[in-house]
Design an enzyme around this catalytic site. Structure first.
Site, PDB file in Angstrom:
ATOM      1  N   LYS A  74       0.844  -1.215   0.000  1.00  0.00           N
ATOM      2  CA  LYS A  74       0.000   0.000   0.000  1.00  0.00           C
ATOM      3  C   LYS A  74       0.870   1.252   0.000  1.00  0.00           C
ATOM      4  O   LYS A  74       0.691   2.154  -0.805  1.00  0.00           O
ATOM      5  CB  LYS A  74      -0.924  -0.034   1.207  1.00  0.00           C
ATOM      6  CG  LYS A  74      -1.853  -1.238   1.232  1.00  0.00           C
ATOM      7  CD  LYS A  74      -2.843  -1.219   2.390  1.00  0.00           C
ATOM      8  CE  LYS A  74      -2.173  -1.369   3.731  1.00  0.00           C
ATOM      9  NZ  LYS A  74      -1.446  -2.645   3.924  1.00  0.00           N
ATOM     10  N   THR A  75       1.848   1.305   0.911  1.00  0.00           N
ATOM     11  CA  THR A  75       2.731   2.479   0.963  1.00  0.00           C
ATOM     12  C   THR A  75       3.524   2.607  -0.336  1.00  0.00           C
ATOM     13  O   THR A  75       3.709   3.706  -0.866  1.00  0.00           O
ATOM     14  CB  THR A  75       3.691   2.368   2.164  1.00  0.00           C
ATOM     15  OG1 THR A  75       2.928   2.224   3.360  1.00  0.00           O
ATOM     16  CG2 THR A  75       4.594   3.585   2.274  1.00  0.00           C
ATOM     17  N   ASP A 119      -1.428   6.989   6.184  1.00  0.00           N
ATOM     18  CA  ASP A 119      -1.400   5.553   6.488  1.00  0.00           C
ATOM     19  C   ASP A 119      -2.327   5.300   7.690  1.00  0.00           C
ATOM     20  O   ASP A 119      -2.593   6.204   8.471  1.00  0.00           O
ATOM     21  CB  ASP A 119       0.053   5.139   6.817  1.00  0.00           C
ATOM     22  CG  ASP A 119       0.268   3.634   6.666  1.00  0.00           C
ATOM     23  OD1 ASP A 119       1.373   3.171   6.932  1.00  0.00           O
ATOM     24  OD2 ASP A 119      -0.719   2.927   6.285  1.00  0.00           O
ATOM     25  N   THR A 168      -5.496  -1.250   7.007  1.00  0.00           N
ATOM     26  CA  THR A 168      -5.584  -2.712   7.121  1.00  0.00           C
ATOM     27  C   THR A 168      -6.979  -3.110   7.594  1.00  0.00           C
ATOM     28  O   THR A 168      -7.264  -4.293   7.709  1.00  0.00           O
ATOM     29  CB  THR A 168      -4.554  -3.223   8.161  1.00  0.00           C
ATOM     30  OG1 THR A 168      -4.749  -2.467   9.364  1.00  0.00           O
ATOM     31  CG2 THR A 168      -3.126  -3.032   7.671  1.00  0.00           C
ATOM     32  N   ARG A 227       6.855  -7.867   2.025  1.00  0.00           N
ATOM     33  CA  ARG A 227       7.707  -7.399   3.122  1.00  0.00           C
ATOM     34  C   ARG A 227       8.375  -8.592   3.817  1.00  0.00           C
ATOM     35  O   ARG A 227       9.557  -8.565   4.134  1.00  0.00           O
ATOM     36  CB  ARG A 227       6.911  -6.595   4.142  1.00  0.00           C
ATOM     37  CG  ARG A 227       7.732  -6.303   5.398  1.00  0.00           C
ATOM     38  CD  ARG A 227       7.010  -5.464   6.393  1.00  0.00           C
ATOM     39  NE  ARG A 227       6.892  -4.081   5.943  1.00  0.00           N
ATOM     40  CZ  ARG A 227       5.782  -3.374   6.064  1.00  0.00           C
ATOM     41  NH1 ARG A 227       4.694  -3.918   6.571  1.00  0.00           N
ATOM     42  NH2 ARG A 227       5.753  -2.116   5.648  1.00  0.00           N
TER      43      ARG A 227
HETATM   44  N1  LIG Z   1       4.390  -5.273  -5.589  1.00  0.00           N
HETATM   45  C1  LIG Z   1       5.610  -5.171  -5.021  1.00  0.00           C
HETATM   46  N2  LIG Z   1       6.716  -5.355  -5.780  1.00  0.00           N
HETATM   47  C2  LIG Z   1       7.940  -5.279  -5.202  1.00  0.00           C
HETATM   48  N3  LIG Z   1       8.167  -5.033  -3.883  1.00  0.00           N
HETATM   49  C3  LIG Z   1       7.086  -4.838  -3.113  1.00  0.00           C
HETATM   50  C4  LIG Z   1       5.766  -4.884  -3.626  1.00  0.00           C
HETATM   51  N4  LIG Z   1       4.890  -4.639  -2.615  1.00  0.00           N
HETATM   52  C5  LIG Z   1       5.644  -4.448  -1.514  1.00  0.00           C
HETATM   53  N5  LIG Z   1       6.957  -4.567  -1.804  1.00  0.00           N
HETATM   54  C6  LIG Z   1       8.066  -4.480  -0.853  1.00  0.00           C
HETATM   55  O1  LIG Z   1       7.542  -4.798   0.444  1.00  0.00           O
HETATM   56  C7  LIG Z   1       7.849  -3.755   1.377  1.00  0.00           C
HETATM   57  C8  LIG Z   1       6.594  -3.429   2.172  1.00  0.00           C
HETATM   58  O2  LIG Z   1       5.649  -2.852   1.300  1.00  0.00           O
HETATM   59  P1  LIG Z   1       4.740  -1.614   1.789  1.00  0.00           P
HETATM   60  O3  LIG Z   1       5.477  -0.870   2.868  1.00  0.00           O
HETATM   61  O4  LIG Z   1       4.319  -0.879   0.568  1.00  0.00           O
HETATM   62  O5  LIG Z   1       3.525  -2.410   2.429  1.00  0.00           O
HETATM   63  P2  LIG Z   1       2.236  -1.806   3.151  1.00  0.00           P
HETATM   64  O6  LIG Z   1       1.058  -2.528   2.601  1.00  0.00           O
HETATM   65  O7  LIG Z   1       2.230  -0.319   3.080  1.00  0.00           O
HETATM   66  O8  LIG Z   1       2.498  -2.256   4.634  1.00  0.00           O
HETATM   67  P3  LIG Z   1       1.828  -1.615   5.942  1.00  0.00           P
HETATM   68  O9  LIG Z   1       0.370  -1.858   5.840  1.00  0.00           O
HETATM   69  O10 LIG Z   1       2.487  -2.387   7.053  1.00  0.00           O
HETATM   70  O11 LIG Z   1       2.211  -0.159   5.928  1.00  0.00           O
HETATM   71  C9  LIG Z   1       8.310  -2.569   0.583  1.00  0.00           C
HETATM   72  O12 LIG Z   1       9.501  -2.064   1.145  1.00  0.00           O
HETATM   73  C10 LIG Z   1       8.638  -3.093  -0.797  1.00  0.00           C
HETATM   74  O13 LIG Z   1      10.039  -3.194  -0.955  1.00  0.00           O
END
Ligand SMILES: Nc1ncnc2c1ncn2[C@@H]1O[C@H](COP(=O)(O)OP(=O)(O)OP(=O)(O)O)[C@@H](O)[C@H]1O
Length: 354
Positions: A74-75, A119, A168, A227
């Site tokens: 998401k981030t 977030d 989430t 992650r």
């Molecule tokens: N589609 C993707 N392709 C490549 N790497 C990814 C992808 N999605 C996530 N990642 C990797 O996983 C890590 C975590 O992703 P991200 O922080 O965007 O998740 P999030 O959904 O925002 O998590 P949270 O809900 O805990 O904030 C990122 O640092 C990134 O390197």
């Protein structure tokens, strides 16, 4: 609210931005463009249309809501939206926006076309959330100055911006907030093949000698989550460099993940503690999540948001109206025979990536 309050609110919100700042490593591994974002084909296709349409019109795209379990991207997508638009991304989080003034401070500093990323948007304080409704719809906010009968409301114009919210717990969002997002996307767990690509890309960035069979082994144990795949890659890299010749093969990955208690389905210590308590202390359930959380010494939210989404997808746990229930697959994964009255059919037995 006077100038001093506004200044204080801005500092609080920006401090939160700094605190929320990611580790350098997550930044290095985070995909910067939509083309680098692996998996989630439907979300990518839909988001690309939204962004290309906005760029053609020369106007900010609709507000975007991204939901799904932790670590699924998401981030990353929020940052990608900024990159694709050539816009600055201002980052904050729901918990950091304790007061409407905190939000007003951030909104008043936005430049036209900026992306505001919130977030955990489901955790915003209600007064801030209500201020957000007007900002999202009309790009203005009403700032209340003073208190009681003498209080006055000052309309403040806000530069047209795009809000990206991440959560989430999509179910916790109020209707009025959810309705103001023009595009919503739910992030699904990743297929192992997608995680292999994530790992291959991360290994290239980290200069790790990751062999295809090693990538496959780690991907199969990463709970459908990028992650976690990246985290396991770094742990396996340590093992490969310290106890092997640096190459991450299937055998090296298996040996390393055994050291870190990550089993062949990707269940970690906490997952097995939850399933173990469910089976051994509560006879397989049904049991409430709070009771289960106490049994494993965790907060209910941790069990509910960090453990359960994957355990449900892995067909190990079912959420029923009467509480959590261990599926026959869970009993067998723990090396026990499920009771005769538990059949594979009536326990919501799902497959990992159905
Ligand atoms: N589609 C993707 N392709 C490549 N790497 C990814 C992808 N999605 C996530 N990642 C990797 O996983 C890590 C975590 O992703 P991200 O922080 O965007 O998740 P999030 O959904 O925002 O998590 P949270 O809900 O805990 O904030 C990122 O640092 C990134 O390197």
């Amino acid at each position: 609210m006077n100038e001093h309050d506004l200044e204080g609110s801005l500092q609080r919100a920006l401090d939160a931005t700094v605190e929320d700042g990611e580790s350098d490593l997550e930044n290095r591994l985070r995909p910067a463009r939509l083309a680098e974002f692996i998996g989630q084909p439907r979300v990518r296709e839909q988001l690309d249309l939204v962004l290309q349409g906005a760029l053609r019109r020369g106007a900010p795209p609709d507000h975007v809501l991204l939901s799904g379990p932790p670590g699924l991207g998401k981030t990353s997508l929020a940052m990608i939206i900024g990159h694709e638009l050539g816009s600055a991304v201002r980052i904050t989080s729901g918990p950091a926006l304790e007061r409407a003034g905190d939000l007003a401070a951030m909104l008043s500093n936005l430049l036209e076309g900026d992306v505001l990323f919130i977030d955990e948007i489901h955790r915003m304080a209600r007064p801030a959330e209500e201020m957000l409704y007007l900002a999202m719809e009309d790009f203005r906010v009403d700032v209340v100055v003073g208190k009681g009968p003498g209080a006055t409301s000052i309309p403040l114009d806000v530069a047209p911006f795009t809000l990206v919210g991440a959560t989430t717990r999509a179910g916790s969002l109020t209707g009025p907030l959810r309705d103001r997002f023009g595009f919503t996307a739910h992030m699904e767990f990743y297929e192992p093949s997608d995680l292999e690509q994530v790992l291959t890309r991360s290994a290239r960035i980290l200069e790790v000698d990751l062999r295809p069979d090693g990538a496959r082994e780690i991907a199969g144990r990463s709970r459908g989550t990028p992650r976690i795949a990246n985290r396991l890659l770094r742990r396996v890299r340590d093992y490969a460099e310290v106890r092997a010749d640096g190459a991450v093969t299937r055998d090296v990955a298996r040996a390393a993940l055994a050291v870190y208690d990550v089993d062949e389905l990707g269940l970690d210590r906490l997952d097995r503690a939850v399933l173990g308590a469910l089976v051994r202390s509560f006879g397989g359930g049904p049991v409430g999540v709070s009771t289960l959380a106490v049994a494993v010494g965790e907060e209910p939210g941790t069990v509910e948001e960090v453990c359960e989404p994957y355990l449900v997808r892995a067909g190990m746990l079912a959420r029923t109206p009467r509480g959590r229930v261990a599926t026959p697959a869970a009993w067998r994964h723990l090396g026990q025979e499920p009771p005769a009255d538990r059949s594979d059919d009536d326990r919501g037995q799902g497959t990992l990536f159905a």
